[in-house]
Design an enzyme around this catalytic site. Structure first.
Site, short mmCIF file in Angstrom:
data_model
loop_
_atom_site.label_atom_id
_atom_site.label_comp_id
_atom_site.label_asym_id
_atom_site.label_seq_id
_atom_site.Cartn_x
_atom_site.Cartn_y
_atom_site.Cartn_z
N ALA A 140 0.82 -0.86 -0.33
CA ALA A 140 -0.10 0.04 -0.19
C ALA A 140 1.12 1.13 -0.26
O ALA A 140 0.54 2.22 -0.49
CB ALA A 140 -1.59 0.23 1.24
N ARG A 141 1.57 1.49 0.47
CA ARG A 141 2.87 2.29 0.82
C ARG A 141 3.78 2.62 -1.23
O ARG A 141 4.22 3.49 -0.94
CB ARG A 141 4.01 2.17 1.72
CG ARG A 141 3.46 1.71 3.36
CD ARG A 141 4.96 1.34 3.39
NE ARG A 141 4.64 1.07 4.78
CZ ARG A 141 4.42 1.66 6.18
NH1 ARG A 141 4.68 2.51 6.28
NH2 ARG A 141 4.33 1.20 7.22
N LYS A 151 -2.21 -9.29 -7.07
CA LYS A 151 -2.17 -9.94 -7.96
C LYS A 151 -2.42 -10.76 -6.73
O LYS A 151 -1.47 -10.81 -5.37
CB LYS A 151 -1.55 -10.60 -8.49
CG LYS A 151 -0.35 -9.60 -8.26
CD LYS A 151 0.86 -10.50 -7.62
CE LYS A 151 1.53 -9.68 -6.73
NZ LYS A 151 2.54 -11.05 -6.25
#
Length: 331
Positions: free
Chosen positions: A18-19, A98
């Site tokens: 997420a970073r 994914k």
């Protein structure tokens, strides 16, 4: 892309990946307005939100009930199906890490949900939006290498964290799901859909593939893929193509964001050359494309059915590795 075209986003979980997406969303003109976590009041969640300037923190369900237009789902693999489907049913567009799901049946369920709700769903293979990969596809399609006879793709790294979910079969762990899916995906981009596969794996006592090697059969072309969690000391990414008229080699083929120049080396009977590509953020390019699709400005390059076909190949590779014999790819 102007901010006027960007979406309001919610992030499910504070995963490491997420970073990379948070700055990409901002670079594409979007805004992350809410973070969903299992423990909203935890110090870790509050610190993450403060670090990235996210206004609100709540549960996953709170994010789906909010006004955000799209969600990014980087949760462990077994949480892709339930929370992505819930987001689609809640009227949110979904960008999901994914593998999109743990098998083709789950991927089809998500594709169906996207079709039924009219929402955009994209499997987050950001490397596909890198200029060197776009150029690679152009070179193969141009016929400069002739007919591709052999494809070799390798992606592995040393996974040293013993508490990582990728060591757990019940969470969708394994090298093929995590890194092997990249050379499989690129083989499909370049060669189409395989007819059958063979594979062998090294398994942990818990049933997780620590390493897997497979061959995808495309009629006149063969693609070999290798992936592992115990290669070292640094991550390995390599691609080789061998055609009837030439060869191509590229290191770092599956990088979603590059900070240094990437080189693509071609050799034919006309000589050798190297094509170079400057640093590029495939994450931001992927998000920008996703938002344009949502706004109706362009068609989806990779609709949900592509993720279903990808899942079918992964299913076949696992079946071949477990059963010790060739497996047909369900079309």
């Amino acid at each position: 892309m102007s901010s006027a075209q960007g979406l309001s986003w919610g992030i499910l979980g504070a995963a490491r990946i997420a970073r990379a997406l948070l700055p990409a969303i901002r670079a594409a003109g979007g805004k992350v307005t809410m973070l969903g976590v299992r423990e909203p009041r935890s110090e870790r969640a509050q610190a993450f939100a403060a670090q990235w300037g996210i206004e609100r923190v709540g549960s996953y369900a709170d994010v789906l009930a909010s006004e955000v237009e799209a969600i990014y789902n980087p949760l462990p693999n077994d949480a892709h199906l339930p929370w992505t489907e819930a987001a689609l049913r809640a009227g949110k567009h979904a960008l999901t890490e994914k593998p999109l799901a743990l098998h083709a049946g789950e991927a089809q369920a998500l594709a169906d949900a996207a079709a039924q709700t009219g929402r955009v769903l994209l499997e987050a293979f950001a490397y596909r939006f890198q200029p060197q990969v776009i150029r690679l596809r152009e070179l193969v399609r141009s016929g400069e290498l002739g007919e591709i006879r052999a494809y070799r793709g390798a992606f592995g790294f040393p996974l040293t964290r013993p508490d990582d979910f990728r060591w757990l079969a019940e969470r969708g762990g394994g090298a093929l799901y995590d890194v092997g899916c990249y050379p499989v995906n690129l083989a499909r981009l370049l060669l189409g859909e395989p007819e059958s596969v063979t594979a062998q794996a090294r398994w942990t006592p818990g049933g997780v593939d620590v390493g897997l090697s497979g061959t995808l059969h495309f009629g006149a072309s063969l693609a070999s893929i290798d992936c592992a969690f115990d290669w070292g000391p640094v991550p390995t990414q390599r691609l080789t193509l061998v055609g009837t008229s030439g060869t191509l080699e590229m290191a770092g083929a599956f990088r979603s964001k590059t900070d240094t120049e990437t080189a693509l080396r071609v050799q034919t009977d006309k000589g050798e050359r190297t094509e170079t590509f400057p640093p590029h953020d495939g994450y931001a390019a992927m998000v920008a494309h996703f938002q344009r699709v949502v706004r109706g400005d362009e068609p989806a390059r990779y609709p949900p059915e592509d993720a279903v076909r990808q899942a079918r190949v992964l299913d076949a590779l696992y079946a071949a590795a477990r059963e010790g014999q060739a497996a047909m790819v369900n079309r």
